[in-house]
Design a protein around this motif. Structure first.
Motif, PDB file in Angstrom:
ATOM      1  N   ALA A   1       0.829  -1.213   0.000  1.00 45.88           N
ATOM      2  CA  ALA A   1       0.000   0.000   0.000  1.00 45.88           C
ATOM      3  C   ALA A   1       0.864   1.264   0.000  1.00 45.88           C
ATOM      4  N   ALA A   2       1.952   1.237   0.766  1.00 40.88           N
ATOM      5  CA  ALA A   2       2.810   2.430   0.859  1.00 40.88           C
ATOM      6  C   ALA A   2       3.564   2.668  -0.444  1.00 40.88           C
ATOM      7  N   LEU A   3       4.003   1.584  -1.084  1.00 36.01           N
ATOM      8  CA  LEU A   3       4.718   1.730  -2.361  1.00 36.01           C
ATOM      9  C   LEU A   3       3.783   2.304  -3.415  1.00 36.01           C
ATOM     10  N   ALA A   4       2.537   1.845  -3.403  1.00 41.12           N
ATOM     11  CA  ALA A   4       1.558   2.394  -4.354  1.00 41.12           C
ATOM     12  C   ALA A   4       1.379   3.888  -4.117  1.00 41.12           C
ATOM     13  N   ARG A   5       1.315   4.287  -2.862  1.00 42.76           N
ATOM     14  CA  ARG A   5       1.169   5.713  -2.554  1.00 42.76           C
ATOM     15  C   ARG A   5       2.399   6.484  -3.009  1.00 42.76           C
ATOM     16  N   GLU A   6       3.574   5.898  -2.831  1.00 45.68           N
ATOM     17  CA  GLU A   6       4.799   6.602  -3.273  1.00 45.68           C
ATOM     18  C   GLU A   6       4.754   6.912  -4.764  1.00 45.68           C
ATOM     19  N   LEU A   7       4.112   6.028  -5.545  1.00 45.01           N
ATOM     20  CA  LEU A   7       4.041   6.264  -6.993  1.00 45.01           C
ATOM     21  C   LEU A   7       2.767   6.996  -7.395  1.00 45.01           C
ATOM     22  N   GLY A   8       1.987   7.416  -6.404  1.00 44.03           N
ATOM     23  CA  GLY A   8       0.786   8.207  -6.707  1.00 44.03           C
ATOM     24  C   GLY A   8      -0.364   7.376  -7.247  1.00 44.03           C
ATOM     25  N   LEU A   9      -0.341   6.063  -6.997  1.00 47.32           N
ATOM     26  CA  LEU A   9      -1.440   5.221  -7.465  1.00 47.32           C
ATOM     27  C   LEU A   9      -2.589   5.264  -6.459  1.00 47.32           C
ATOM     28  N   CYS A  10      -3.793   5.068  -6.971  1.00 48.48           N
ATOM     29  CA  CYS A  10      -4.990   5.014  -6.123  1.00 48.48           C
ATOM     30  C   CYS A  10      -5.193   3.538  -5.771  1.00 48.48           C
ATOM     31  N   TYR A  11      -4.912   3.180  -4.529  1.00 42.72           N
ATOM     32  CA  TYR A  11      -4.821   1.777  -4.114  1.00 42.72           C
ATOM     33  C   TYR A  11      -5.856   1.486  -3.028  1.00 42.72           C
ATOM     34  N   ALA A  12      -6.592   0.402  -3.211  1.00 40.91           N
ATOM     35  CA  ALA A  12      -7.525  -0.041  -2.153  1.00 40.91           C
ATOM     36  C   ALA A  12      -7.499  -1.555  -2.088  1.00 40.91           C
ATOM     37  N   SER A  13      -7.912  -2.072  -0.950  1.00 41.95           N
ATOM     38  CA  SER A  13      -7.865  -3.520  -0.751  1.00 41.95           C
ATOM     39  C   SER A  13      -9.275  -4.084  -0.651  1.00 41.95           C
ATOM     40  N   LEU A  14      -9.483  -5.212  -1.301  1.00 42.55           N
ATOM     41  CA  LEU A  14     -10.707  -5.992  -1.112  1.00 42.55           C
ATOM     42  C   LEU A  14     -10.283  -7.263  -0.383  1.00 42.55           C
ATOM     43  N   ALA A  15     -10.601  -7.290   0.914  1.00 38.93           N
ATOM     44  CA  ALA A  15     -10.146  -8.404   1.753  1.00 38.93           C
ATOM     45  C   ALA A  15     -11.306  -9.364   1.990  1.00 38.93           C
ATOM     46  N   PHE A  16     -10.976 -10.628   2.138  1.00 33.77           N
ATOM     47  CA  PHE A  16     -12.007 -11.645   2.383  1.00 33.77           C
ATOM     48  C   PHE A  16     -11.489 -12.557   3.489  1.00 33.77           C
ATOM     49  N   VAL A  17     -12.370 -12.821   4.444  1.00 33.98           N
ATOM     50  CA  VAL A  17     -11.950 -13.509   5.670  1.00 33.98           C
ATOM     51  C   VAL A  17     -12.033 -15.021   5.462  1.00 33.98           C
ATOM     52  N   VAL A  18     -10.899 -15.689   5.654  1.00 31.35           N
ATOM     53  CA  VAL A  18     -10.839 -17.133   5.407  1.00 31.35           C
ATOM     54  C   VAL A  18     -10.668 -17.949   6.686  1.00 31.35           C
ATOM     55  N   ASN A  19     -10.469 -17.297   7.813  1.00 31.62           N
ATOM     56  CA  ASN A  19     -10.376 -18.008   9.103  1.00 31.62           C
ATOM     57  C   ASN A  19     -10.511 -16.987  10.228  1.00 31.62           C
ATOM     58  N   TRP A  20     -10.866 -17.481  11.413  1.00 29.64           N
ATOM     59  CA  TRP A  20     -10.773 -16.633  12.596  1.00 29.64           C
ATOM     60  C   TRP A  20      -9.310 -16.509  12.968  1.00 29.64           C
ATOM     61  N   GLY A  21      -8.902 -15.329  13.421  1.00 29.39           N
ATOM     62  CA  GLY A  21      -7.546 -15.151  13.912  1.00 29.39           C
ATOM     63  C   GLY A  21      -7.268 -16.153  15.033  1.00 29.39           C
ATOM     64  N   ALA A  22      -5.996 -16.458  15.227  1.00 32.85           N
ATOM     65  CA  ALA A  22      -5.598 -17.482  16.210  1.00 32.85           C
ATOM     66  C   ALA A  22      -6.233 -17.211  17.578  1.00 32.85           C
ATOM     67  N   GLY A  23      -6.837 -18.242  18.143  1.00 27.48           N
ATOM     68  CA  GLY A  23      -7.432 -18.128  19.477  1.00 27.48           C
ATOM     69  C   GLY A  23      -8.860 -17.612  19.471  1.00 27.48           C
ATOM     70  N   LYS A  24      -9.350 -17.166  18.305  1.00 27.70           N
ATOM     71  CA  LYS A  24     -10.722 -16.629  18.242  1.00 27.70           C
ATOM     72  C   LYS A  24     -11.751 -17.735  18.058  1.00 27.70           C
ATOM     73  N   ALA A  25     -11.285 -18.915  17.690  1.00 26.03           N
ATOM     74  CA  ALA A  25     -12.175 -20.078  17.596  1.00 26.03           C
ATOM     75  C   ALA A  25     -11.460 -21.231  18.291  1.00 26.03           C
ATOM     76  N   ALA A  26     -12.216 -22.231  18.684  1.00 25.60           N
ATOM     77  CA  ALA A  26     -11.606 -23.369  19.388  1.00 25.60           C
ATOM     78  C   ALA A  26     -10.646 -24.100  18.452  1.00 25.60           C
ATOM     79  N   GLY A  27      -9.515 -24.522  18.987  1.00 26.70           N
ATOM     80  CA  GLY A  27      -8.608 -25.378  18.233  1.00 26.70           C
ATOM     81  C   GLY A  27      -7.669 -24.614  17.317  1.00 26.70           C
ATOM     82  N   ALA A  28      -6.902 -25.399  16.569  1.00 27.41           N
ATOM     83  CA  ALA A  28      -5.898 -24.828  15.666  1.00 27.41           C
ATOM     84  C   ALA A  28      -6.554 -24.364  14.370  1.00 27.41           C
ATOM     85  N   ILE A  29      -5.837 -23.503  13.639  1.00 23.40           N
ATOM     86  CA  ILE A  29      -6.333 -23.050  12.333  1.00 23.40           C
ATOM     87  C   ILE A  29      -5.885 -24.079  11.295  1.00 23.40           C
ATOM     88  N   GLY A  30      -6.845 -24.643  10.579  1.00 22.56           N
ATOM     89  CA  GLY A  30      -6.498 -25.694   9.608  1.00 22.56           C
ATOM     90  C   GLY A  30      -6.525 -25.172   8.184  1.00 22.56           C
TER      91      GLY A  30
END
Ligand code: HPA
Length: 254
Positions: free
Chosen positions: A193-222
């Motif tokens: 993101a910072a490199l894109a800003r350095e070059l003056g690009l208009c940068y945005a992220s489309l994120a998609f959640v594929v797991n709960w962060g560690a410890g947010k659900a029971a057990g290990a992340i598989g």
């Protein structure tokens, strides 16, 4: 509205629906890109596509040549960059399967080439970009509106924690990120993101959640869980991008 580039993350070594017109290997003063740049049309709109982890998803987050990738996209004439990102969810709303367009980030990465202004080039000056709002507001808004157009719920905003990886976090690290105000966590959002800003690009992220962060659900992340959620999110991501591209094609034809 400028020329659109899409950076594919995990699950997106190719972009389904992209009508490919050319594919070219690119080298830059910073080295070679993760893969050849693919130029084509998505729903009638011109798009440059680059898979961040390479064609076979073989490049780990800390080994990606972010500078070469961003430089090459800028050289290819890209103005707007949508960065796809598989993430872990921290805050309750950021549950597996959710799509989000973050509006802030905290950088926990280290030892990555993170600027085009290292002071190495003759005559190079010290550069301090403004990064108060790390994501481009107009492209963020376009992504959220494309979600609405496609009938997909998108979380508008959220703070992305960029971690070093490639390992996932400990439960205590996720508690710390939460305390820091982070809602989602991934490994590739910075320094991209910072490199894109350095070059003056208009940068945005489309994120998609594929797991709960560690410890947010029971057990290990598989990996099975991650792959199942990736498949679940992919269809929505592609539909949203299709709606966004179709909107651009309509605007260009108008
Ligand atoms: N942590 C960091 N990066 C990630 C995660 C995670 O839980 N899931 C997908 N990318």
């Amino acid at each position: 509205m400028g020329r659109l580039a899409i950076i594919g993350g995990s699950g997106f070594t190719t972009l389904a629906g992209l009508e490919i017109l050319s594919r070219r290997a690119v080298s830059t003063p910073y080295g070679t890109t993760s893969a050849a740049l693919v130029e084509g049309r998505l729903a009638g709109a011109p798009v440059v596509f680059l898979p961040r982890h390479g064609d076979h998803h073989g490049i780990p987050p800390h080994r990606i040549n972010y500078r070469a990738n961003i430089r090459a996209l800028a050289d290819a004439g890209a103005d707007d960059v949508i960065a796809l990102a598989a993430v872990g969810g921290i805050a309750p709303a950021f549950r597996p399967g959710a799509l989000c367009v973050p509006d802030q980030l905290v950088d926990y990465t280290s030892d990555r080439a993170h600027t085009f202004h290292d002071g190495d080039a003759p005559g190079d000056e010290v550069v301090h970009i403004d990064f108060t709002r790390p994501y481009c507001p107009t492209l963020r808004q376009e992504l959220v509106q494309a979600g609405t157009a496609a009938g997909i719920d998108v979380l508008d905003g959220g703070t992305y924690a960029a971690t070093q990886g490639p390992r996932l976090e400990t439960a205590a690290e996720i508690v710390r990120l939460e305390r820091d105000g982070c809602d989602l966590v991934g490994m590739t959002g910075m320094p991209e993101a910072a490199l894109a800003r350095e070059l003056g690009l208009c940068y945005a992220s489309l994120a998609f959640v594929v797991n709960w962060g560690a410890g947010k659900a029971a057990g290990a992340i598989g990996m099975d869980e991650i792959h199942a959620n990736l498949a679940l999110c992919s269809a929505d991501v592609l539909r949203l991008l299709g709606a966004l591209a179709a909107g651009r094609a309509r605007a260009a034809g108008a």
